[in-house]
Motif scaffolding. Structure first.
Motif, short mmCIF file in Angstrom:
data_model
loop_
_atom_site.label_atom_id
_atom_site.label_comp_id
_atom_site.label_asym_id
_atom_site.label_seq_id
_atom_site.Cartn_x
_atom_site.Cartn_y
_atom_site.Cartn_z
N SER A 1 0.81 -1.22 0.00
CA SER A 1 0.00 0.00 0.00
C SER A 1 0.85 1.27 0.00
CB SER A 1 -0.95 0.01 1.21
OG SER A 1 -0.22 -0.01 2.41
N SER A 2 2.13 1.18 0.33
CA SER A 2 2.97 2.39 0.37
C SER A 2 3.25 2.95 -1.02
CB SER A 2 4.29 2.10 1.08
OG SER A 2 5.15 1.30 0.28
N ILE A 3 2.99 2.17 -2.07
CA ILE A 3 3.25 2.66 -3.43
C ILE A 3 2.01 3.27 -4.08
CG2 ILE A 3 5.20 1.10 -3.83
CD1 ILE A 3 1.92 0.38 -5.50
N LEU A 4 0.87 3.17 -3.42
CA LEU A 4 -0.36 3.72 -4.00
C LEU A 4 -0.26 5.24 -4.12
CD1 LEU A 4 -3.03 1.60 -2.09
CD2 LEU A 4 -2.05 1.19 -4.36
N GLY A 5 -0.84 5.77 -5.19
CA GLY A 5 -0.84 7.21 -5.40
C GLY A 5 0.40 7.75 -6.08
#
Length: 188
Positions: free
Chosen positions: A93-97
């Motif tokens: 989730s840290s790579i989202l956006g």
């Protein structure tokens, strides 16, 4: 397939440990249509079986970013109708956006329309996954319909949005893709 920031490739041994190292994230699970009420830690055996399953599928790849596997992407191709169903999922989730979903989607569309010469690529996405819908629209997908309350997730019926892009639509925006991800490289 090499993009500017991501590499789409068949699995390697370290992908099993990369996938295993990610905690099951509630947002990622929910956006992929899975329940979050009883999330259990992933076992190493589950991670191994999941990643090894990519070997058997011709059009399924691991997504590598900054030297680690962060997700998977695939096409389920129907050769008779010259079409495919697109799917993508991230583990981290840290790579989202960061625009990585857009880059991955553009690489897959280049491959689908320029390498294997498909006529249509379509997908289904939960209507509450606004981030994914915006990504797909940016890549040229058009909303074609909905399947009302077709998925039962965490005690509630949810709606899928059906989206597609045709080869001629892709070709009309191809130059924008080339600027973002470069010429197609093949070697998939």
């Amino acid at each position: 397939m090499q993009g500017n920031r991501v590499l789409l490739r068949k699995p390697i041994e370290s992908d099993i440990h990369d996938y295993y190292s990610y905690d099951r994230d509630e947002e990622i699970e929910r956006m992929s249509g899975k329940g979050t009420r009883n999330l259990k830690p992933l076992t190493l055996e589950e991670a191994r079986n999941y990643i090894n399953g990519f070997y058997e599928q011709k059009y399924k790849w691991c997504i590598e970013y900054e030297g680690r596997c962060i997700g998977k992407v695939g096409l389920k191709v129907n050769d008779i109708d010259c079409r495919a169903r697109y799917s993508v999922g991230f583990f981290d989730s840290s790579i989202l956006g960061k625009g990585l979903g857009t880059e991955v989607t553009q690489l897959i569309l280049q491959f689908a329309f320029e390498e294997i010469r498909l006529h249509r690529v379509d997908l289904r996405v939960l209507d509450y996954n606004r981030r994914a819908i915006a990504c797909y629209e940016k890549c040229g997908f058009v909303k074609k319909g909905v399947e009302r309350e077709g998925a039962f997730i965490e005690g509630k019926f949810q709606t899928d949005v059906i989206m597609s892009i045709l080869d001629r639509e892709y070709m009309s925006i191809r130059d924008q893709f080339i600027k973002m991800v470069g010429e197609p490289h093949g070697n998939c």
